[in-house]
Scaffold this active site. Structure first.
Site, PDB file in Angstrom:
ATOM      1  N   ARG A 105     -34.166 -13.494   0.658  1.00  0.00           N
ATOM      2  CA  ARG A 105     -35.399 -13.229  -0.035  1.00  0.00           C
ATOM      3  C   ARG A 105     -36.108 -12.070   0.442  1.00  0.00           C
ATOM      4  O   ARG A 105     -35.594 -11.107   0.679  1.00  0.00           O
ATOM      5  CB  ARG A 105     -36.351 -14.763  -0.001  1.00  0.00           C
ATOM      6  N   SER A 106     -37.435 -12.483   0.838  1.00  0.00           N
ATOM      7  CA  SER A 106     -38.396 -11.330   0.878  1.00  0.00           C
ATOM      8  C   SER A 106     -38.195 -10.660   2.527  1.00  0.00           C
ATOM      9  O   SER A 106     -38.544  -9.470   2.488  1.00  0.00           O
ATOM     10  CB  SER A 106     -39.926 -11.680   0.858  1.00  0.00           C
ATOM     11  N   ALA A 107     -37.459 -11.100   3.236  1.00  0.00           N
ATOM     12  CA  ALA A 107     -37.140 -10.542   4.469  1.00  0.00           C
ATOM     13  C   ALA A 107     -36.318  -9.277   3.944  1.00  0.00           C
ATOM     14  O   ALA A 107     -36.223  -8.237   4.867  1.00  0.00           O
ATOM     15  CB  ALA A 107     -36.149 -11.433   5.472  1.00  0.00           C
ATOM     16  N   LYS A 124     -37.399  -7.080   2.179  1.00  0.00           N
ATOM     17  CA  LYS A 124     -38.480  -5.853   1.974  1.00  0.00           C
ATOM     18  C   LYS A 124     -38.521  -5.192   3.062  1.00  0.00           C
ATOM     19  O   LYS A 124     -38.639  -4.040   3.169  1.00  0.00           O
ATOM     20  CB  LYS A 124     -39.709  -6.737   1.692  1.00  0.00           C
TER      21      LYS A 124
END
Length: 389
Positions: free
Chosen positions: A66-68, A70
């Site tokens: 997921r947002s890791a 980013k």
């Protein structure tokens, strides 16, 4: 539950905390890796490969983080800056002319990186199929009017960060974002991470899914603040609209979704891949390539945004892309930089201690940041360091 793998002397608390996550915090399958000064000191895994299965997790098991993701996307842009190909103080429209529309002419590259661009939402959300098309995603954010004047405030660009960063990388390099990350970051670092999962790697990725937090007492019980709960419940809030920029939610176990390249949300990695990536940002790993110069490390973690987040509601801190240590996402120390993934995963570097950390799980909880399983492991790393001096 058996815990597999190794820890170096002094890091025994991490093994204990990892085992306790299964016994006390409802962990199904997970892995954690830690590097110190470019050498791996923790490499642990356990549980099942699939959140709803029985096959064991193995050393090569990877998961959606997921947002890791980013943090990896931000590193790609900072690498371009380091090489003289990107000016952080230039308008985004200098590289991407279509982005000048709807009052975004003065949006700077640094605003985009630090969640200050003012476009965390889309007036017309994209379907999962549309979101996977980089042309459609880029056109949607280019046409979107900002909800605050760019550069004047900050709010988490939960989904739109995909097209903001991905298109900027594509405009500068002429390469798709997934290819650029594979060739310029993952390969030199020797890191098992992918944005746009190749067909040949599909079989190693476990199934993910939601898990409920166990009923517990004392410090294990967490209660969200009322304002945060209300923001997520209100369909008109920036919070709901930001996370709903893609609707309906994609099936994260769908091979087609995993093969897409969404830098905000669908990177695939092993725990070692994430830890090794951050280790390579701050130093040489096993004598290999260092990705960032010391000056770029300092640039990455120079605070750009701090205080109440207009999307996450709680106070957040961001550097030029990475999230910084703070109450919303505690890492190892004030100088740490990295990124959590909603519901579980966490990866970061701590230059002062020389530590790089990566944790992945197949069981996603409702938390956006500060997952208690990841935090237990971070505290254990801190405890181990304290004994080593």
């Amino acid at each position: 539950m058996d815990v597999h793998g190794t820890v170096a002397e002094g890091f025994e608390p991490v093994r204990q905390a990892f085992a306790a996550n299964f016994e006390l915090l409802g962990e199904r399958g997970a892995a954690v890796a830690v590097y110190r000064d470019g050498r791996k000191v923790v490499d642990l895994w356990g549980g099942t490969r699939d959140v709803d299965g029985a096959a064991p997790w193995t050393p090569g098991t990877a998961q959606v983080v997921r947002s890791a993701t980013k943090g990896v996307a931000a590193a790609a842009l900072l690498l371009l800056h380091q090489r003289g190909e990107l000016d952080l103080d230039a308008p985004v429209g200098e590289y991407w002319p279509q982005y000048k529309a709807a009052g975004k002419e003065r949006t700077l590259v640094r605003h985009l990186l630090a969640h200050r661009a003012g476009v965390p939402v889309l007036d017309r959300p994209l379907t999962p199929e549309e979101a996977a098309d980089p042309d459609l995603g880029a056109a949607a954010v280019a046409a979107q009017a900002p909800v605050w004047e760019p550069g004047t405030d900050h709010g988490y660009h939960a989904q739109t960060y995909s097209w903001l960063t991905g298109e900027l990388i594509r405009r500068i390099t002429g390469r798709p974002v997934g290819a650029y990350i594979a060739e310029e970051i993952a390969r030199p670092a020797g890191a098992e991470l992918w944005l746009g999962l190749p067909e040949a790697e599909q079989a190693r990725v476990g199934r993910v899914g939601p898990v409920e937090a166990p009923q517990a007492s004392g410090t294990l019980r967490t209660r969200p603040k009322r304002a945060v709960s209300e923001a997520y419940a209100d369909p008109d809030s920036l919070t709901r609209r930001a996370f709903g920029a893609i609707t309906p939610l994609p099936d994260e176990n769908d091979p087609a979704y995993r093969a897409a390249a969404l830098p905000a949300s669908n990177g695939i990695a092993t725990a070692d891949g994430l830890a090794r990536f951050y280790a390579a940002l701050i130093g040489e790993v096993d004598g290999g390539t260092r990705l960032f110069t010391p000056a770029t490390v300092e640039l990455a973690r120079a605070e750009q945004s701090a205080g109440p987040d207009r999307v996450l509601v709680v106070g957040t801190r961001f550097g030029l892309g990475p999230m910084l240590h703070g109450s919303a996402s505690p890492m190892l120390s004030l100088g740490s930089f990295g990124h959590p993934g909603r519901g579980g995963s966490l990866a970061f570097a701590d230059p002062e201690s020389g530590v790089a950390f990566g944790y992945v799980t197949n069981g996603f909880r409702k938390s956006v940041t500060a997952d208690p399983r990841a935090q237990a492991l971070v505290r254990a790393v801190r405890a181990g360091l304290s004994t080593l001096g």
